[in-house]
Design a protein around this motif. Structure first.
Motif, PDB file in Angstrom:
ATOM      1  N   ASP A 133       1.521   2.202  -0.681  1.00 50.05           N
ATOM      2  CA  ASP A 133       0.069   2.188  -0.512  1.00 50.05           C
ATOM      3  C   ASP A 133      -0.305   1.106   0.498  1.00 50.05           C
ATOM      4  OD1 ASP A 133      -2.638   2.340  -0.645  1.00 50.05           O
ATOM      5  OD2 ASP A 133      -2.795   2.045  -2.815  1.00 50.05           O
TER       6      ASP A 133
ATOM      7  N   SER B 153      -2.845   1.443   2.766  1.00 47.93           N
ATOM      8  CA  SER B 153      -4.189   1.682   3.290  1.00 47.93           C
ATOM      9  C   SER B 153      -5.081   0.447   3.157  1.00 47.93           C
ATOM     10  CB  SER B 153      -4.834   2.871   2.564  1.00 47.93           C
ATOM     11  OG  SER B 153      -4.883   2.629   1.159  1.00 47.93           O
TER      12      SER B 153
ATOM     13  N   ASN C 289      -1.183  -3.943   3.358  1.00 47.78           N
ATOM     14  CA  ASN C 289       0.092  -3.478   3.918  1.00 47.78           C
ATOM     15  C   ASN C 289       1.189  -4.501   3.610  1.00 47.78           C
ATOM     16  OD1 ASN C 289       2.170  -2.378   5.399  1.00 47.78           O
ATOM     17  ND2 ASN C 289       0.890  -1.902   7.174  1.00 47.78           N
TER      18      ASN C 289
END
Length: 291
Positions: free
Chosen positions: A71, A73, A76
């Protein structure tokens, strides 16, 4: 009272003292290990959020680790991990060279201003490094190192440039190596560089390992300088900033268990580095004793 009884009483007292010491050490070990154990458990916890009513998770899952690396989004983490790893590797190499060079010079050579330099270095070491972070930031900004891809270089410079000042521990180790070895090698025609690489370094594996570990851990766990230099540029965040972001109020409910997973992941490179260098540390200690 017979001599045998006195000896028996003394042994009993020593046994009691040893038992008390072991109990005390066991309690300290439990206190030290408990937070680590809790973080590992939390990293596998299936329930979200930071507020739970039980110490042990009700459900276990590896989804926290999966989310941490998939994940990207919002946060990072893989990018942060790579940034930190690159910075730590280069800092480790540069800092180790600086520290060993300065410490060997201070231990073996005599020159003007040697003692004043050592005194200034010791005084500077008494002040926490983050006192200079604002000045350091504006210097880096004036040099064009505080924007874009230059941020990584700026962090490497910050973490390694002043490392040579912390030479006292390594110098103390070099002082324990007999100078007669250096003198004998020089008489045989060896240069200073050959003395350092072929005599001093093989006998100094413990302090080299110590220097490598501390040089790697510094940038790996640092938060203050990384946050000041990276600012809001998430592309160059380090893992410490990423873990801190996971605890902010807008992310803590969904990322708290991932924070625990990240804490476990962050400790793995340090553990691997220690395991890889432990053999050299032990061998170096035995070699130094034989020498």
């Amino acid at each position: 009272m017979s001599k045998k009884q006195v000896t028996s009483g003394t042994k009993a007292k020593k046994t009691i003292v040893n038992i008390i010491i072991h109990i005390f050490l066991a309690i300290l070990s439990f206190i030290w290990v408990l937070p680590i154990f809790w973080v590992v458990l939390t990293s596998f916890r299936g329930e979200k959020g930071s507020y739970v009513t039980t110490f042990f998770p009700k459900t276990y899952t590896i989804n926290n680790y999966v989310k941490l690396f998939t994940d990207t989004s919002i946060l990072n983490f893989p990018k942060m991990f790579v940034n930190t790893f690159i910075i730590a590797i280069f800092t480790c190499i540069i800092s180790t060279i600086f520290v060993l060079s300065v410490s060997y010079t201070m231990s073996r050579m005599r020159f003007n201003m040697r003692k004043p330099f050592m005194n200034v270095a010791m005084i500077l070491g008494l002040f926490p490094s983050f006192m200079s972070m604002i000045a350091v930031y504006y210097i880096l900004k004036a040099l064009g190192l505080a924007e874009g891809s230059m941020i990584r270089i700026a962090l490497i410079v910050v973490f390694s440039a002043g490392s040579g000042v912390g030479f006292y521990v390594a110098k103390g180790f070099f002082d324990t190596i007999p100078k007669a070895l250096d003198e004998a090698a020089i008489i045989d025609g060896a240069t200073r560089w050959q003395v350092f690489t072929k005599i001093t370094v093989p006998l100094s594996k413990p302090i080299i390992v110590y220097t490598i570990l501390t040089s790697f851990m510094g940038p790996w766990v640092d938060f203050i300088f990384a946050k000041v230099i990276c600012r809001a540029d998430a592309q160059y965040y380090t893992v410490s900033i990423g873990l801190w972001k996971m605890l902010e109020k807008e992310y803590i409910d969904s990322w708290y268990t991932c924070f625990a997973a990240g804490a476990v992941v962050v400790s793995i490179p340090i553990a691997i580095l220690f395991l890889l260098t432990q053999k050299f540390y032990v061998d170096g200690m035995s070699g130094a004793v034989k020498g």
